[in-house]
Design a protein around this motif. Structure first.
Motif, mmCIF file in Angstrom:
data_model
loop_
_atom_site.group_PDB
_atom_site.id
_atom_site.type_symbol
_atom_site.label_atom_id
_atom_site.label_comp_id
_atom_site.label_asym_id
_atom_site.label_seq_id
_atom_site.Cartn_x
_atom_site.Cartn_y
_atom_site.Cartn_z
ATOM 1 N N ARG A 1 -17.447 41.357 -10.474
ATOM 2 C CA ARG A 1 -17.998 41.202 -11.590
ATOM 3 C C ARG A 1 -17.535 42.074 -12.846
ATOM 4 O O ARG A 1 -17.055 41.559 -13.918
ATOM 5 C CB ARG A 1 -19.567 41.804 -11.849
ATOM 6 N N ILE A 2 -16.957 43.461 -12.366
ATOM 7 C CA ILE A 2 -16.410 44.487 -13.354
ATOM 8 C C ILE A 2 -15.032 43.769 -13.622
ATOM 9 O O ILE A 2 -14.618 43.685 -14.852
ATOM 10 C CB ILE A 2 -16.529 45.786 -12.903
ATOM 11 N N GLY A 3 -14.314 43.377 -12.690
ATOM 12 C CA GLY A 3 -12.981 42.821 -12.851
ATOM 13 C C GLY A 3 -12.933 41.564 -13.952
ATOM 14 O O GLY A 3 -12.114 41.325 -14.715
ATOM 15 N N ASN A 4 -14.006 40.730 -13.496
ATOM 16 C CA ASN A 4 -13.965 39.321 -14.542
ATOM 17 C C ASN A 4 -14.572 39.936 -15.990
ATOM 18 O O ASN A 4 -13.886 39.327 -16.984
ATOM 19 C CB ASN A 4 -15.018 38.656 -13.897
ATOM 20 N N LEU A 5 -15.359 40.661 -16.042
ATOM 21 C CA LEU A 5 -15.932 40.978 -17.375
ATOM 22 C C LEU A 5 -14.976 41.993 -18.162
ATOM 23 O O LEU A 5 -14.838 41.937 -19.568
ATOM 24 C CB LEU A 5 -17.235 41.411 -17.382
ATOM 25 N N LEU A 6 -14.753 43.146 -17.474
ATOM 26 C CA LEU A 6 -14.039 43.899 -18.344
ATOM 27 C C LEU A 6 -12.311 44.084 -18.453
ATOM 28 O O LEU A 6 -11.802 44.715 -18.822
ATOM 29 C CB LEU A 6 -14.494 45.437 -17.676
ATOM 30 N N GLY A 7 -11.941 43.106 -17.469
ATOM 31 C CA GLY A 7 -10.433 43.017 -17.176
ATOM 32 C C GLY A 7 -9.814 42.158 -18.668
ATOM 33 O O GLY A 7 -10.342 41.378 -18.997
ATOM 34 N N ALA A 8 -8.625 42.699 -18.889
ATOM 35 C CA ALA A 8 -7.792 42.102 -19.967
ATOM 36 C C ALA A 8 -6.351 42.015 -19.680
ATOM 37 O O ALA A 8 -5.765 43.248 -19.584
ATOM 38 C CB ALA A 8 -8.238 42.487 -21.287
ATOM 39 N N LYS A 9 -5.737 41.239 -19.224
ATOM 40 C CA LYS A 9 -4.189 40.957 -19.042
ATOM 41 C C LYS A 9 -3.772 42.128 -17.873
ATOM 42 O O LYS A 9 -2.697 42.622 -18.099
ATOM 43 C CB LYS A 9 -3.554 41.363 -20.227
ATOM 44 N N GLY A 10 -4.732 42.451 -17.006
ATOM 45 C CA GLY A 10 -4.362 43.344 -16.053
ATOM 46 C C GLY A 10 -5.016 44.578 -16.224
ATOM 47 O O GLY A 10 -4.882 45.379 -15.325
ATOM 48 N N TYR A 11 -5.640 44.875 -17.178
ATOM 49 C CA TYR A 11 -5.946 46.243 -17.556
ATOM 50 C C TYR A 11 -7.586 46.224 -17.624
ATOM 51 O O TYR A 11 -8.218 45.183 -18.126
ATOM 52 C CB TYR A 11 -5.173 46.652 -18.924
ATOM 53 N N LEU A 12 -8.251 47.440 -17.585
ATOM 54 C CA LEU A 12 -9.522 47.374 -17.712
ATOM 55 C C LEU A 12 -10.087 48.198 -18.759
ATOM 56 O O LEU A 12 -9.738 49.356 -19.109
ATOM 57 C CB LEU A 12 -10.162 47.808 -16.192
ATOM 58 N N PHE A 13 -11.064 47.714 -19.347
ATOM 59 C CA PHE A 13 -11.816 48.439 -20.426
ATOM 60 C C PHE A 13 -12.930 49.179 -19.625
ATOM 61 O O PHE A 13 -13.517 49.170 -18.550
ATOM 62 C CB PHE A 13 -12.595 47.587 -21.542
ATOM 63 N N ARG A 14 -13.359 50.361 -20.372
ATOM 64 C CA ARG A 14 -14.522 51.033 -19.745
ATOM 65 C C ARG A 14 -15.919 50.321 -19.799
ATOM 66 O O ARG A 14 -16.539 50.298 -18.852
ATOM 67 C CB ARG A 14 -14.787 52.443 -20.822
ATOM 68 N N ASP B 1 -31.813 50.695 -14.485
ATOM 69 C CA ASP B 1 -32.704 49.687 -15.183
ATOM 70 C C ASP B 1 -32.248 48.915 -16.360
ATOM 71 O O ASP B 1 -32.896 48.650 -17.284
ATOM 72 C CB ASP B 1 -34.082 50.189 -15.415
ATOM 73 N N SER B 2 -30.929 48.393 -16.084
ATOM 74 C CA SER B 2 -30.202 47.794 -17.378
ATOM 75 C C SER B 2 -29.225 46.768 -16.834
ATOM 76 O O SER B 2 -29.121 46.651 -15.725
ATOM 77 C CB SER B 2 -29.511 49.008 -18.034
ATOM 78 N N ASP B 3 -28.628 45.974 -17.779
ATOM 79 C CA ASP B 3 -27.780 45.082 -17.430
ATOM 80 C C ASP B 3 -26.449 45.540 -17.974
ATOM 81 O O ASP B 3 -25.368 44.676 -17.989
ATOM 82 C CB ASP B 3 -27.993 43.714 -18.056
ATOM 83 N N HIS B 4 -26.218 46.777 -18.354
ATOM 84 C CA HIS B 4 -25.143 47.257 -18.858
ATOM 85 C C HIS B 4 -23.974 47.440 -18.005
ATOM 86 O O HIS B 4 -24.255 48.085 -17.033
ATOM 87 C CB HIS B 4 -25.162 48.431 -19.679
ATOM 88 N N ILE B 5 -22.679 46.757 -18.056
ATOM 89 C CA ILE B 5 -21.715 46.771 -17.223
ATOM 90 C C ILE B 5 -20.559 48.010 -17.464
ATOM 91 O O ILE B 5 -20.154 47.945 -18.637
ATOM 92 C CB ILE B 5 -21.136 45.517 -16.985
#
Length: 599
Positions: free
Chosen positions: A496-509, A466-470
């Motif tokens: 969506r996760i790749g676009n929002l949390l990706g940075a220079k090929g690495y992924l944030f939590r 019930d949230s928009d938290h990715i």
């Protein structure tokens, strides 16, 4: 002072009892005694930019060192460092921790052996042995014997036995390395044999052990060296006596500069350990899985509280109360240095699924000598009932938020896993009534989780119901079996996760601020989860390219830590991180060409 600045350019040696980290110069900069979670008697790694002690170094005297070359002996946990000076003089240091079968049982004493050999030129060296004890509070003075020196403390004493001139080591005086010398750090008891003979015999047997262990691994066609190195290192993170697997060998390595995310990872997170067991099982190291299942059953049997804890000591009944020590400055000065971990008091509901996932191997893996039975199933069922009751109740989640409770999608999914696997186990045992009941519970829970985790506004499965938290943990939903990888909702989630949390090929939590602000480094395992998810939805070429990019961030001996700075590529966080090494193995097994394709 240490010869080089602290960094994560470190090699690991270990034997399932203790482990040590060796920097590029050949200095021993981290080791806990007398086991993986013990007192850090060598702690220079977490004591500022230029520690004055807490290390064991072997250096040239008054000569400029021009090069350091360091590597593992092939398919072993033995490290060789070559130190060369501008004048052309050079010597080598061979470091290892003994591990081999002796008298029909594993011999893995708390001991580090260092063999130093001249290679060329006139090697005038100094040996600096400077332990710290009592979490950095005590600088013990050496007590000298004929061929040894010992350091005593309340928590236990250590001894150095050597055929090198002891007086030179005590005074840190310079001497000519004219012949090979052996230095053996061990428990404070006499060494009843020739020191160089012990060193050579233990070296040969330890080399044979690791090469034999690696020879039995089931490796993919591609990335074999990377998988073998990861598997050996994971094995060094497993505590032989109890079966526990630590999340990392260090404490308080910060996730990024100037951050307070400094945690003690020398304990067994059931979640992390399960993933480690999964990876080792994929390459055929089943003995570690058996020991871990034994550890988990002990945890279940001895737990006195109403809930399972997310983390336990390597001896499950040992306390994990978190404190900071004022005596250590922190990695490059980024304190605090913590002993213990307050996560033990958190509520994390995914632990029930992790335990049942691990134990389910006993029912389905025919390689195991002891199979799961109705008695073990009866022990697991109350955990499933607890999972079912807590699946939609707020908890701290996989990322262990300290001040925020929510109904986390991953936690709910793992509670579903508990019910789903119990249904499968009951069916396997022929307990059809129980199988039907657990299947009914699992199916109902699955529908509710998927309905509440999907957000039309976010366009993906979110990290909280019930949230928009990715959250990157949503990448695991297909791997867990909650959703099919071809489901359009899961494909949209990966994108969506790749676009929002990706940075220079690495992924944030995640991207949103947490209890300590907004994260500034990528979490290494999340990048591997993304690689696996891309492969699962058919974007295999993209997955391979990203996998190679993350592999390129391994240090000079092929190891990874918890975090990567996307801007610089520098490693941060506790080391070596078992999660990250698991990612190497699982991605390589998924992405590699098979042996037939490669012909």
């Amino acid at each position: 002072m240490m010869t080089i600045r602290p960094s994560l350019d470190l090699a690991v040696i270990g034997n399932g009892n203790i482990a040590a980290l060796i920097d590029k110069s050949g200095s021993l900069v981290w080791m806990c005694w007398p086991r993986l979670d013990g007192d850090p008697v060598f702690c220079a790694l977490v004591d500022g930019e230029t520690p004055n002690d807490g290390y064991f170094s072997i250096v040239f005297d008054d000569e400029q060192t021009s090069t350091f070359e360091q590597s593992y002996l092939r398919n072993t946990a033995i490290v060789r460092t070559v130190v060369a000076s501008d004048s052309g003089a050079a010597f080598s240091i061979t470091d290892f921790v003994p591990r081999f079968l002796r008298y029909d049982r594993m011999f893995h004493p708390p001991s580090v052996i260092r063999i130093v050999e001249p290679l060329s030129g006139l090697c005038r060296i100094r040996i600096r042995l400077r332990p710290r004890m009592s979490a950095g509070a005590l600088r013990p003075r050496p007590i000298v014997g004929s061929n040894h020196m010992r350091f005593a403390a309340e928590g236990g004493s250590i001894r150095l036995s050597t055929d090198a001139p002891v007086s030179h080591i005590v005074t840190e005086g310079a001497f000519i390395l004219s012949r090979p010398i052996t230095l053996i750090l061990h428990a404070d008891e006499p060494l009843a044999d020739s020191i160089p003979r012990v060193g050579r015999e233990f070296f040969d047997k330890t080399q044979d052990y690791w090469q034999g262990w690696a020879r039995q691994l089931n490796v993919p066609y591609e990335w074999q060296e990377e998988v073998i190195r990861a598997a050996i290192t994971l094995q060094m993170c497993a505590f032989e006596e109890s079966g526990a697997i630590v999340a990392a060998l260090t404490t308080s390595m910060p996730e990024a500069p100037d951050e307070q995310r400094n945690w003690d990872y020398r304990f067994c997170w059931i979640r992390d350990a399960y993933f480690t067991v999964l990876a080792l099982n994929r390459v055929g190291a089943t003995a570690t899985m058996e020991r871990f299942i034994h550890y988990v059953t002990n945890v279940i049997a001895m737990e006195r509280g109403p809930n399972l804890k997310p983390v336990y000591a390597i001896l499950p009944e040992m306390p994990l109360e978190e404190r900071t020590t004022p005596h250590l400055a922190g990695y490059r000065g980024y304190g605090p240095v913590r002993i213990g971990n307050a996560a033990v008091d958190q509520i994390q509901h995914d632990v029930y699924g992790s335990v049942i996932l691990a134990a389910s191997q006993m029912f389905f893996d025919e390689r195991l000598p002891t199979k799961g039975d109705e008695a073990l199933f009866a022990m697991l069922e109350p955990l499933g009932m607890r999972a079912l009751a807590l699946a939609l109740v707020p908890d701290a989640g996989i990322w262990e938020y300290r001040d925020t409770l929510s109904v986390h999608t991953y936690s709910a999914a793992m509670c579903w896993v508990a019910c789903d696997r119990l249904a499968r186990i009951a069916h396997k045992l022929g307990l059809q009534d129980r199988a039907q009941q657990w299947r009914k519970s699992a199916d109902g829970l699955r529908v509710e989780i998927l309905n509440r985790a999907w957000s039309e506004d976010a366009g993906c499965f979110t990290g909280r119901l019930d949230s928009d938290h990715i959250d990157a943990s949503s990448l695991l939903l297909a791997e867990l079996g909650l959703v099919k990888p071809e489901d359009p909702r899961f494909i949209a989630t990966v994108e969506r996760i790749g676009n929002l949390l990706g940075a220079k090929g690495y992924l944030f939590r995640y991207a949103a601020p947490d209890d300590f602000g907004e994260p500034s480094t990528a979490f290494t395992i999340c990048s591997f989860w993304y690689v696996e998810a891309l492969a699962a939805i058919g974007r295999r070429d993209e997955a391979r390219a990203l996998f190679e990019k993350v592999l390129a961030r391994r240090n000079h001996v092929g190891l990874l830590s918890e975090d990567i700075d996307p801007a610089t590529g520098e490693l941060w966080g506790n080391f070596p991180q078992t999660y990250s090494l698991v990612g190497i193995i699982l991605c390589a097994m998924r992405l590699s060409k098979n042996w037939e394709e490669a012909r």
